[in-house]
Structure formats: C-alpha cells, structure tokens
Design an enzyme around this catalytic site. Structure first.
Site, PDB file in Angstrom:
ATOM      1  N   GLY A 127       1.126   7.650 -11.193  1.00  0.00           N
ATOM      2  CA  GLY A 127       2.548   7.805 -10.881  1.00  0.00           C
ATOM      3  C   GLY A 127       2.998   9.217 -10.584  1.00  0.00           C
ATOM      4  O   GLY A 127       4.175   9.520 -10.704  1.00  0.00           O
ATOM      5  N   ASN A 163       3.978   3.889   3.189  1.00  0.00           N
ATOM      6  CA  ASN A 163       2.845   4.110   2.274  1.00  0.00           C
ATOM      7  C   ASN A 163       2.364   5.535   2.435  1.00  0.00           C
ATOM      8  O   ASN A 163       2.394   6.085   3.536  1.00  0.00           O
ATOM      9  CB  ASN A 163       1.707   3.142   2.632  1.00  0.00           C
ATOM     10  CG  ASN A 163       0.498   3.332   1.737  1.00  0.00           C
ATOM     11  OD1 ASN A 163       0.612   3.354   0.507  1.00  0.00           O
ATOM     12  ND2 ASN A 163      -0.679   3.499   2.330  1.00  0.00           N
ATOM     13  N   HIS A 202      -0.923   8.012   2.126  1.00  0.00           N
ATOM     14  CA  HIS A 202      -2.392   7.951   2.098  1.00  0.00           C
ATOM     15  C   HIS A 202      -2.930   9.385   2.022  1.00  0.00           C
ATOM     16  O   HIS A 202      -2.463  10.256   2.753  1.00  0.00           O
ATOM     17  CB  HIS A 202      -2.903   7.240   3.357  1.00  0.00           C
ATOM     18  CG  HIS A 202      -4.374   7.021   3.321  1.00  0.00           C
ATOM     19  ND1 HIS A 202      -4.957   6.038   2.544  1.00  0.00           N
ATOM     20  CD2 HIS A 202      -5.389   7.681   3.931  1.00  0.00           C
ATOM     21  CE1 HIS A 202      -6.272   6.099   2.696  1.00  0.00           C
ATOM     22  NE2 HIS A 202      -6.557   7.084   3.532  1.00  0.00           N
TER      23      HIS A 202
HETATM   24  C1  GRF Z   1      -2.137   9.035  -4.026  1.00  0.00           C
HETATM   25  O1  GRF Z   1      -3.172   9.910  -3.750  1.00  0.00           O
HETATM   26  C2  GRF Z   1      -1.728   8.282  -2.798  1.00  0.00           C
HETATM   27  O2  GRF Z   1      -1.992   8.954  -1.615  1.00  0.00           O
HETATM   28  C3  GRF Z   1      -2.581   7.048  -2.852  1.00  0.00           C
HETATM   29  O3  GRF Z   1      -2.691   6.745  -4.207  1.00  0.00           O
HETATM   30  C4  GRF Z   1      -2.573   7.939  -4.975  1.00  0.00           C
HETATM   31  C5  GRF Z   1      -1.572   7.683  -6.065  1.00  0.00           C
HETATM   32  O4  GRF Z   1      -1.573   8.708  -7.004  1.00  0.00           O
HETATM   33  N1  GRF Z   1      -2.045   5.976  -2.045  1.00  0.00           N
HETATM   34  P1  GRF Z   1      -0.419   8.806  -8.102  1.00  0.00           P
HETATM   35  O5  GRF Z   1      -0.451   7.523  -8.909  1.00  0.00           O
HETATM   36  O6  GRF Z   1       0.859   8.968  -7.371  1.00  0.00           O
HETATM   37  O7  GRF Z   1      -0.763   9.997  -8.928  1.00  0.00           O
END
Ligand code: GRF
Length: 208
Positions: free
Chosen positions: A22, A117, A119
């Site tokens: 998160g 989203n 990525h």
């Molecule tokens: C992030 O690196 C995002 O790009 C990917 O999942 C990860 C989530 O990380 N889709 P977090 O839970 O926000 O720390």
C-alpha cells in the site's frame, strides 16, 4: 448554480484497489489530504483484508471494502456486489495500486477511461502476466535496459494493456539490483500516480 466557494471544495470520489503493502495507496491518500486536491479517497477495495493498504485506509478513516472469490465465490454475484459498492460511494475514478486481481467486465465497462493502473516499468515492455513485483525489475536488468520507470495506463480487460496516460523514466545504474531498482521506481510512482489522478479529477470536475 454553485458559488465559487463550493466549486473550490468540490471533489471527485476515487476508489483505490490494492492487494499489498500500500505504499502507492499511501502516496495517493497523502495527496488527497491537500486542500487544493480535486479528489478524495472515498473507498479502499481489496481482496486481502489484512494487507497494508487496508490498514492504511483504517488509519485515515477511509471506508474499506473487502471482496474476494472467498467472500463472493459466484462470479456474477462478485461482479454485481463490487459494482454496487462503487456506486454506493459515488466513485468516479478507480486507481489500481498493486491490485492483484482482474476486474470484472461490468466494472470495466461502467468505468471506461476512468480506471488507471500503475506499472513499475516502461510499458509496453515488461508487462503482462507474471510481470509484477521484483520479477519486473529482474527482467529489465536481464534485458540490459539502460532506463526504466513507471507507467500509468487506462485499464482494459487484459493485464497491462490500455492507453498509456503517463510515463516517467529513470536511468539504470551499473550496480543496480532488482531491489534497488524497485526502490527508485517506487519514488517515481509516488509522483506520477497522484499527478494522473489529479489531472483526471480536474477534467471530471470541469464537466460537472
Ligand atoms: C507497485 O510497484 C505498482 O507499480 C505495482 O504494484 C506495486 C504496488 O506496491 N502495480 P505498493 O503496494 O503500492 O507498495
């Protein structure tokens, strides 16, 4: 007709969907707390009731909604229940911040061009099934890339496809490891995702 004072404070409701730590959710929540931010986080959705993102939401008094194939095993019921929850909270924008489940088609259709989203690579390279977490950064390093970064894109039915809305780049250093690259890409993510949501929320407010 609304007066200008009301217009300044009018905000778009967003839902964050997250399954993990998160940290992106946290960056978006912090952004939402600024007076001049045109959106507020009205709902945190997760398939994992105990993840960091859900705890984060509780800390900030953000309503949470836990839905998974265990809570709602029947696909049609799952899809309907999720859409109803979004409608109940008057959600305009969905931000997928590390959400590990595919969205049901009814949600994708209802929120066309309003689901984003993040990525951790420069799509269209290094996306698709299995490209999550350190796998992505490992693949980027193994391919001998000289730069990486973060991409925000609109969400369609397949993983990591959909129109690219924003992309920020960072150089790769010779001594980078998947872990160090991940850390530096995350710093980029914390900037780019709130920025995209802010821009989209502004556009929506202009049409309201
Ligand atoms: C992030 O690196 C995002 O790009 C990917 O999942 C990860 C989530 O990380 N889709 P977090 O839970 O926000 O720390």
């Amino acid at each position: 007709m609304k007066n200008s004072q009301e217009q300044v404070h009018q905000k778009v409701n967003i839902a964050i969907f997250a399954s993990g730590m998160g940290s992106n959710a946290e960056a978006i929540i912090h952004e939402s707390l600024r007076d001049d931010t045109p959106f507020c986080v009205a709902l945190m959705v997760s398939n994992n009731s105990r993840c960091g993102a859900m705890n984060m939401a509780l800390m900030f008094d953000i309503p949470i909604f836990h839905i998974s194939s265990q809570t709602n095993p029947e696909p049609e019921n799952y899809a309907k229940t999720l859409l109803l929850a979004l409608q109940k909270h008057s959600i305009d924008i969905i931000a997928l911040a590390g959400y590990m489940k595919k969205l049901p088609q009814n949600v994708i259709s209802e929120y066309q061009r309003q689901i984003f989203n993040i990525h951790p690579a420069l799509l269209p390279k290094f996306g698709g099934e299995g490209m999550y977490g350190l796998n992505v950064h490992r693949a980027v390093l193994e391919a001998g890339e000289r730069e990486s970064g973060a991409t925000v894109h609109e969400v369609e039915t397949e993983y990591d496809t959909g129109k690219i809305v924003a992309q920020d780049r960072i150089p790769i250093f010779p001594d980078d490891t998947p872990e160090s690259l991940s850390e530096r890409v995350k710093e980029v993510e914390y900037q780019i995702f709130p920025r995209v949501i802010r821009e989209k929320a502004r556009q929506i407010l202009q049409t309201k």
